[in-house]
Design a protein around this motif. Structure first.
Motif, mmCIF file in Angstrom:
data_model
loop_
_atom_site.group_PDB
_atom_site.id
_atom_site.type_symbol
_atom_site.label_atom_id
_atom_site.label_comp_id
_atom_site.label_asym_id
_atom_site.label_seq_id
_atom_site.Cartn_x
_atom_site.Cartn_y
_atom_site.Cartn_z
ATOM 1 N N SER A 272 3.200 -1.603 -4.758
ATOM 2 C CA SER A 272 3.811 -0.314 -4.409
ATOM 3 C C SER A 272 3.132 0.341 -3.204
ATOM 4 C CB SER A 272 3.820 0.598 -5.636
ATOM 5 O OG SER A 272 4.652 1.713 -5.417
ATOM 6 N N SER A 273 2.513 1.503 -3.379
ATOM 7 C CA SER A 273 1.937 2.236 -2.232
ATOM 8 C C SER A 273 0.858 1.440 -1.504
ATOM 9 C CB SER A 273 1.309 3.551 -2.695
ATOM 10 O OG SER A 273 2.185 4.303 -3.459
ATOM 11 N N ALA A 274 0.261 0.460 -2.181
ATOM 12 C CA ALA A 274 -0.815 -0.334 -1.560
ATOM 13 C C ALA A 274 -0.279 -1.531 -0.789
ATOM 14 C CB ALA A 274 -1.774 -0.831 -2.641
ATOM 15 N N SER A 275 0.998 -1.812 -0.969
ATOM 16 C CA SER A 275 1.552 -3.070 -0.472
ATOM 17 C C SER A 275 1.441 -3.211 1.047
ATOM 18 C CB SER A 275 3.006 -3.108 -0.946
ATOM 19 O OG SER A 275 3.803 -3.894 -0.170
ATOM 20 N N ILE A 276 1.832 -2.184 1.789
ATOM 21 C CA ILE A 276 1.806 -2.275 3.261
ATOM 22 C C ILE A 276 0.362 -2.308 3.788
ATOM 23 C CG2 ILE A 276 2.356 -0.936 5.361
ATOM 24 C CD1 ILE A 276 5.192 -0.628 4.196
ATOM 25 N N ASP A 291 -4.777 -6.029 20.080
ATOM 26 C CA ASP A 291 -4.653 -4.812 20.890
ATOM 27 C C ASP A 291 -3.370 -4.842 21.716
ATOM 28 O OD1 ASP A 291 -7.066 -4.198 19.866
ATOM 29 O OD2 ASP A 291 -8.157 -4.191 21.766
ATOM 30 N N GLY A 292 -2.646 -3.749 21.669
ATOM 31 C CA GLY A 292 -1.422 -3.629 22.474
ATOM 32 C C GLY A 292 -0.164 -4.123 21.775
ATOM 33 N N ASP A 293 -0.316 -4.859 20.654
ATOM 34 C CA ASP A 293 0.864 -5.332 19.917
ATOM 35 C C ASP A 293 1.706 -4.149 19.429
ATOM 36 O OD1 ASP A 293 0.407 -8.015 20.144
ATOM 37 O OD2 ASP A 293 -0.278 -8.326 18.078
ATOM 38 N N ILE A 294 3.019 -4.348 19.397
ATOM 39 C CA ILE A 294 3.917 -3.353 18.799
ATOM 40 C C ILE A 294 4.174 -3.793 17.355
ATOM 41 C CG2 ILE A 294 6.162 -2.215 18.931
ATOM 42 C CD1 ILE A 294 4.523 -1.581 21.354
ATOM 43 N N VAL A 295 3.787 -2.937 16.433
ATOM 44 C CA VAL A 295 3.805 -3.292 15.010
ATOM 45 C C VAL A 295 4.835 -2.426 14.288
ATOM 46 C CG1 VAL A 295 2.382 -3.463 12.927
ATOM 47 C CG2 VAL A 295 1.330 -3.815 15.174
ATOM 48 N N LEU A 296 5.673 -3.078 13.492
ATOM 49 C CA LEU A 296 6.653 -2.356 12.676
ATOM 50 C C LEU A 296 6.191 -2.368 11.229
ATOM 51 C CD1 LEU A 296 9.482 -1.211 11.809
ATOM 52 C CD2 LEU A 296 10.316 -3.577 11.860
ATOM 53 N N LEU A 297 5.943 -1.181 10.679
ATOM 54 C CA LEU A 297 5.677 -1.064 9.235
ATOM 55 C C LEU A 297 6.984 -0.608 8.591
ATOM 56 C CD1 LEU A 297 2.382 1.101 9.175
ATOM 57 C CD2 LEU A 297 2.616 -1.321 9.722
ATOM 58 N N VAL A 298 7.404 -1.258 7.527
ATOM 59 C CA VAL A 298 8.665 -0.824 6.897
ATOM 60 C C VAL A 298 8.637 -1.070 5.398
ATOM 61 C CG1 VAL A 298 9.869 -3.004 7.551
ATOM 62 C CG2 VAL A 298 11.192 -0.955 6.983
ATOM 63 N N GLY A 299 8.973 0.007 4.669
ATOM 64 C CA GLY A 299 8.937 -0.096 3.212
ATOM 65 C C GLY A 299 10.136 0.579 2.571
ATOM 66 N N PHE A 300 10.305 0.317 1.282
ATOM 67 C CA PHE A 300 11.351 0.976 0.497
ATOM 68 C C PHE A 300 10.832 1.075 -0.928
ATOM 69 C CE2 PHE A 300 12.616 -2.416 -2.300
ATOM 70 C CZ PHE A 300 12.102 -3.526 -1.650
ATOM 71 N N GLY A 301 11.442 1.961 -1.713
ATOM 72 C CA GLY A 301 10.982 2.056 -3.100
ATOM 73 C C GLY A 301 11.848 2.966 -3.933
ATOM 74 N N GLY A 303 13.574 5.966 -5.702
ATOM 75 C CA GLY A 303 13.864 7.277 -5.104
ATOM 76 C C GLY A 303 15.306 7.465 -4.632
ATOM 77 N N MET A 304 15.984 6.473 -4.002
ATOM 78 C CA MET A 304 15.301 5.373 -3.333
ATOM 79 C C MET A 304 14.805 5.853 -1.986
ATOM 80 S SD MET A 304 17.181 1.759 -4.075
ATOM 81 C CE MET A 304 15.900 0.790 -3.296
ATOM 82 N N THR A 305 13.528 5.611 -1.781
ATOM 83 C CA THR A 305 12.922 6.001 -0.523
ATOM 84 C C THR A 305 12.905 4.822 0.437
ATOM 85 O OG1 THR A 305 10.745 5.370 -1.328
ATOM 86 C CG2 THR A 305 11.392 7.684 -1.625
ATOM 87 N N ALA A 306 12.783 5.141 1.712
ATOM 88 C CA ALA A 306 12.503 4.131 2.738
ATOM 89 C C ALA A 306 11.642 4.813 3.781
ATOM 90 C CB ALA A 306 13.785 3.608 3.360
ATOM 91 N N ALA A 307 10.821 4.056 4.460
ATOM 92 C CA ALA A 307 9.998 4.637 5.523
ATOM 93 C C ALA A 307 9.593 3.530 6.473
ATOM 94 C CB ALA A 307 8.755 5.307 4.942
ATOM 95 N N SER A 308 9.493 3.902 7.738
ATOM 96 C CA SER A 308 9.040 2.920 8.732
ATOM 97 C C SER A 308 8.294 3.635 9.839
ATOM 98 C CB SER A 308 10.233 2.137 9.290
ATOM 99 O OG SER A 308 11.163 3.025 9.846
ATOM 100 N N ALA A 309 7.509 2.857 10.559
ATOM 101 C CA ALA A 309 6.751 3.409 11.688
ATOM 102 C C ALA A 309 6.560 2.299 12.707
ATOM 103 C CB ALA A 309 5.399 3.938 11.218
ATOM 104 N N ILE A 310 6.596 2.680 13.969
ATOM 105 C CA ILE A 310 6.292 1.755 15.060
ATOM 106 C C ILE A 310 4.950 2.176 15.645
ATOM 107 C CG2 ILE A 310 7.030 0.809 17.283
ATOM 108 C CD1 ILE A 310 9.131 0.238 15.217
#
Ligand code: COA
Length: 316
Positions: A272-276, A291-301, A303-310
């Motif tokens: 769950s919250s620890a997964s990412i 360094d410099g890589d573009i990283v996509l974090l993306v989750g769901f759960g 709620g249904m919640t979803a969240a992502s960040a670049i």
């Protein structure tokens, strides 16, 4: 879709740490209490084993201490602690209060419950706090789901486990690492995945699966649009580790090769919250950002919640 103003004060990670439940439980071990088998669990979920044991405060304190040691900073210099968790140790006080004391922090502390999207929710809030003047924020994602599964239910018990991941953010002079973000929820879907207070997880797995792929893709696309990047720009994906088939379907629809996805579900199960943070910072995720890589974090759960960040890795 909110965009980050070019004048916003940025942040970057200066330390991180992870921890897992104390005991390894293999798929074979589960066959003693439910009608399942190793082959089915591996093929249908990607999980080979999971770690269980420990309280949310214990696992958070271990990962938080490792992050503090790596950053080499005075715990008293942290301005806020955000603990993303669906499994607090007590109803009151927030488990973040216990962790704040255990780590020797002297700052505000609060829990965020956005289920498996919680760490990314916490990360977005942390960047917001830095934008309004905080210098250092600790964000921890921890869940001890083994305490709220029915260990005779083959629909849920093979999936969920315990773990924690912590990160410390520090303000930067430049615009920092966060390029775009998205947080979503659809409360009308709450009945497909829930646990009553004091009871165990109830889940319509097929329906969760169907929606999960859609909302992961949707959230990732919103974050990429906010950041002004396309899938070609993404170097690494850190997806929520719920089912290897969900990750694969979401990557497929996004047009991102699975080779770019960090996978730790085979060792950790769904934490769950620890997964990412476990997939990003832990020992098992085989794809690590440079360094410099573009990283996509993306989750769901739930709620249904979803969240992502670049993120732009290690941006100043
Ligand atoms: N062991 C062995 N057999 C099992 C089993 C288990 N643990 N669970 C279900 N089965 C059986 C079913 O009874 C069914 O048998 P049948 O064909 O004889 O009727 C068959 O396997 C297929 O069941 P199904 O429910 O269609 O499996 P699935 O491929 O949908 O996988 C999940 C089930 C739960 C793994 C999958 O739906 C899933 O991962 N959903 C998302 C859950 C999730 O991510 N939750 C957390 C969100 S944060």
């Amino acid at each position: 879709m909110p965009q980050i103003p070019s004048s916003a004060r940025g942040a970057r990670f200066i330390g991180w740490g992870t921890s897992l439940g104390h005991r390894v439980v293999t798929n074979d071990e589960l066959t003693a209490s439910m009608d399942t088998n190793d082959e089915w669990i591996r093929e249908r979920t990607g999980i080979h084993r999971r770690h269980v044991g420990g309280s949310t405060a214990e696992l958070s304190t271990i990962s938080g201490q490792i992050a503090l040691d790596m950053a080499g900073i005075d715990p008293k210099s942290i301005d806020a602690l955000i603990l993303a968790t669906t499994t607090p140790d007590r109803t009151v006080p927030a488990t973040s209060a216990t962790v704040q004391n255990a780590l020797g922090l002297a700052c505000g502390a609060f829990d965020v419950n956005a289920a498996c999207s919680g760490f990314v929710y916490g990360l977005v809030v942390a960047h917001g706090l830095i934008g309004v003047g905080a210098e250092r924020i600790m964000v921890i994602g921890t869940d001890t789901l083994s305490r709220i599964v029915d260990w005779t239910d083959r629909n849920t018990a093979p999936l969920f486990a315990d773990g924690s991941g912590a990160a410390i953010l520090e303000s930067t002079k430049g615009s920092g690492q966060l390029l775009g973000w998205d947080i979503d929820a659809d409360g009308s879907a709450e009945e497909i995945l829930y646990a009553e207070v004091g009871s165990t997880i109830q889940m319509n797995g097929k329906e969760v699966f169907r929606r999960a792929v859609r909302i992961m893709v949707d959230s990732a696309q919103k974050s990429m649009a906010a950041a002004g990047v396309t899938t070609e720009d993404i170097s690494i994906v850190i997806p929520h580790q719920a089912n290897i088939r969900i990750i694969s379907a979401a990557c497929d629809r996004l047009g991102i090769s699975m080779d770019k996805a960090s996978i730790s579900i085979h060792e950790t199960g769904n934490t769950s919250s620890a997964s990412i943070p476990l997939a990003l910072f832990g020992d098992f995720g085989q794809v690590k950002p440079k360094d410099g890589d573009i990283v996509l974090l993306v989750g769901f759960g739930a709620g249904m919640t979803a969240a992502s960040a670049i993120l732009r890795w290690n941006a100043q």
